[in-house]
Motif scaffolding. Structure first.
Motif, PDB file in Angstrom:
ATOM      1  N   LYS A  12       2.010  22.331  45.755  1.00  0.00           N
ATOM      2  CA  LYS A  12       1.529  23.369  44.856  1.00  0.00           C
ATOM      3  C   LYS A  12       2.691  24.293  44.501  1.00  0.00           C
ATOM      4  N   PRO A  13       2.627  24.953  43.346  1.00  0.00           N
ATOM      5  CA  PRO A  13       3.720  25.843  42.949  1.00  0.00           C
ATOM      6  C   PRO A  13       3.879  27.010  43.906  1.00  0.00           C
ATOM      7  N   GLN A  14       5.108  27.460  44.036  1.00  0.00           N
ATOM      8  CA  GLN A  14       5.415  28.631  44.857  1.00  0.00           C
ATOM      9  C   GLN A  14       5.434  29.869  43.972  1.00  0.00           C
ATOM     10  N   TYR A  15       4.526  30.807  44.228  1.00  0.00           N
ATOM     11  CA  TYR A  15       4.515  32.042  43.460  1.00  0.00           C
ATOM     12  C   TYR A  15       5.653  32.949  43.929  1.00  0.00           C
ATOM     13  N   VAL A  16       6.349  33.530  42.971  1.00  0.00           N
ATOM     14  CA  VAL A  16       7.419  34.487  43.239  1.00  0.00           C
ATOM     15  C   VAL A  16       7.045  35.798  42.547  1.00  0.00           C
ATOM     16  N   PHE A  17       7.115  36.904  43.274  1.00  0.00           N
ATOM     17  CA  PHE A  17       6.700  38.197  42.748  1.00  0.00           C
ATOM     18  C   PHE A  17       7.906  39.118  42.579  1.00  0.00           C
ATOM     19  N   VAL A  18       7.829  39.980  41.575  1.00  0.00           N
ATOM     20  CA  VAL A  18       8.938  40.884  41.251  1.00  0.00           C
ATOM     21  C   VAL A  18       8.628  42.281  41.782  1.00  0.00           C
ATOM     22  N   SER A  19       9.553  42.842  42.543  1.00  0.00           N
ATOM     23  CA  SER A  19       9.388  44.198  43.078  1.00  0.00           C
ATOM     24  C   SER A  19      10.740  44.717  43.552  1.00  0.00           C
ATOM     25  N   LYS A  20      11.108  45.918  43.142  1.00  0.00           N
ATOM     26  CA  LYS A  20      12.377  46.477  43.572  1.00  0.00           C
ATOM     27  C   LYS A  20      12.244  47.086  44.964  1.00  0.00           C
ATOM     28  N   GLU A  21      12.993  46.519  45.901  1.00  0.00           N
ATOM     29  CA  GLU A  21      13.047  47.034  47.268  1.00  0.00           C
ATOM     30  C   GLU A  21      14.490  47.431  47.575  1.00  0.00           C
ATOM     31  N   SER A  22      14.741  47.866  48.777  1.00  0.00           N
ATOM     32  CA  SER A  22      16.075  48.379  49.108  1.00  0.00           C
ATOM     33  C   SER A  22      17.163  47.311  49.039  1.00  0.00           C
ATOM     34  N   ASP A  23      16.816  46.060  49.369  1.00  0.00           N
ATOM     35  CA  ASP A  23      17.835  45.009  49.407  1.00  0.00           C
ATOM     36  C   ASP A  23      17.424  43.716  48.705  1.00  0.00           C
ATOM     37  N   HIS A  24      16.335  43.743  47.949  1.00  0.00           N
ATOM     38  CA  HIS A  24      15.925  42.562  47.188  1.00  0.00           C
ATOM     39  C   HIS A  24      15.009  42.982  46.044  1.00  0.00           C
ATOM     40  N   TRP A  26      12.783  40.367  44.525  1.00  0.00           N
ATOM     41  CA  TRP A  26      11.580  39.547  44.467  1.00  0.00           C
ATOM     42  C   TRP A  26      11.287  38.924  45.816  1.00  0.00           C
ATOM     43  N   TYR A  27      10.045  38.437  45.936  1.00  0.00           N
ATOM     44  CA  TYR A  27       9.580  37.953  47.233  1.00  0.00           C
ATOM     45  C   TYR A  27       8.490  36.909  47.040  1.00  0.00           C
ATOM     46  N   VAL A  28       8.170  36.206  48.137  1.00  0.00           N
ATOM     47  CA  VAL A  28       7.035  35.283  48.167  1.00  0.00           C
ATOM     48  C   VAL A  28       6.086  35.760  49.262  1.00  0.00           C
ATOM     49  N   LEU A  29       4.881  35.226  49.244  1.00  0.00           N
ATOM     50  CA  LEU A  29       3.886  35.596  50.248  1.00  0.00           C
ATOM     51  C   LEU A  29       3.671  34.462  51.237  1.00  0.00           C
ATOM     52  N   ALA A  30       3.653  34.804  52.533  1.00  0.00           N
ATOM     53  CA  ALA A  30       3.327  33.822  53.567  1.00  0.00           C
ATOM     54  C   ALA A  30       1.812  33.616  53.581  1.00  0.00           C
ATOM     55  N   GLU A  31       1.348  32.682  54.379  1.00  0.00           N
ATOM     56  CA  GLU A  31      -0.084  32.394  54.435  1.00  0.00           C
ATOM     57  C   GLU A  31      -0.892  33.599  54.911  1.00  0.00           C
ATOM     58  N   ASP A  32      -0.269  34.453  55.712  1.00  0.00           N
ATOM     59  CA  ASP A  32      -0.964  35.653  56.181  1.00  0.00           C
ATOM     60  C   ASP A  32      -0.765  36.844  55.241  1.00  0.00           C
TER      61      ASP A  32
END
Length: 240
Positions: A12-24, A26-32
């Motif tokens: 299945k596709p991996q969702y990638v989300f955009v958000s400005k944080e201190s050192d990145h 974008w991010y992905v979500l784990a199962e939890d």
């Protein structure tokens, strides 16, 4: 993309989300649902589709998002807020790119701005050149119409399956017809900006003249008629 045989992860596709944080950015979500940061600033792959102004349910209720489908080492979906600078920069870049460029891998990069702002830049991974976009007049731009235009453009590329009996020249003519229509839309963008028309003024005129709310709904004859009308207005408004 190489197909690996045997047991493996669910395809299945991996969702990638955009958000400005201190050192990145974008991010992905784990199962939890825990955020896993992505420290790399760029993703290179082939754009295979886009969904604009998509209604999505989250913990805050219904929100409007834009999903960009990218095929790289695996399928990714970059999800961003439809009203964010990232999304707007993405649409501006995709609008400029030619059909030929969109058929090849591109590099989508994130760049942090002030406060919570994240900008999107698209690069040619071979030449390392970025797509130069202009933010002039972006506050008056009809972003919904631009999103529809970009969506039609990308989906036409990826869904374009010429008939087996169709000649190569006919195939090229069909592609050129779509490209010429994009030129007409871009030309009307220029004239509208010179006339200082607001998106509401444009929609009102289209509704009154053609019974349609968007330039994307116009026929080729109608869009040319609209361009002629705008040129006439510019001529009349020009000081003598």
């Amino acid at each position: 993309m190489e197909v690996k045989l045997g047991f493996g992860a669910f395809p299945k596709p991996q969702y990638v989300f955009v958000s400005k944080e201190s050192d990145h950015c974008w991010y992905v979500l784990a199962e939890d649902e825990k955020r896993i940061p992505i420290y790399e600033r760029a993703l290179t792959g082939v754009i295979t589709g886009i969904e604009v102004n998509k209604k999505v349910e989250n913990t805050f209720g219904e929100v409007i998002r834009t999903d960009l489908n990218v095929l790289a080492d695996k399928p990714y979906i970059i999800r961003s807020g439809s009203d964010t600078y990232f999304c707007k920069g993405l649409l501006l870049s995709l609008d400029i790119l030619t059909f030929e460029q969109l058929r090849h891998p591109l590099t989508i990069a994130v760049s942090p701005g002030d406060k919570k702002v994240v900008f999107c830049n698209i690069y040619d991974p071979v030449t390392y050149r970025s797509v130069g976009v202009s933010w002039d007049g972006h506050k008056e731009l009809d972003w919904q119409a631009l999103g529809q235009k970009v969506s039609l453009k990308i989906n036409k590329i990826n869904n374009f399956n010429p008939d087996k009996n169709q000649s190569q020249s006919e195939t090229i003519d069909n592609i050129k017809a779509v490209e010429f229509r994009d030129v007409f839309i871009a030309k009307s963008d220029t004239y509208l900006a010179q006339l200082n028309w607001t998106p509401e003024q444009g929609r009102d005129y289209l509704q009154q003249r053609y019974g349609k709310r968007s330039r994307l709904q116009l026929t080729d004859t109608e869009i040319l008629d609209f361009i002629d009308y705008l040129k006439l207005q510019l001529t009349q408004n020009c000081p003598t």
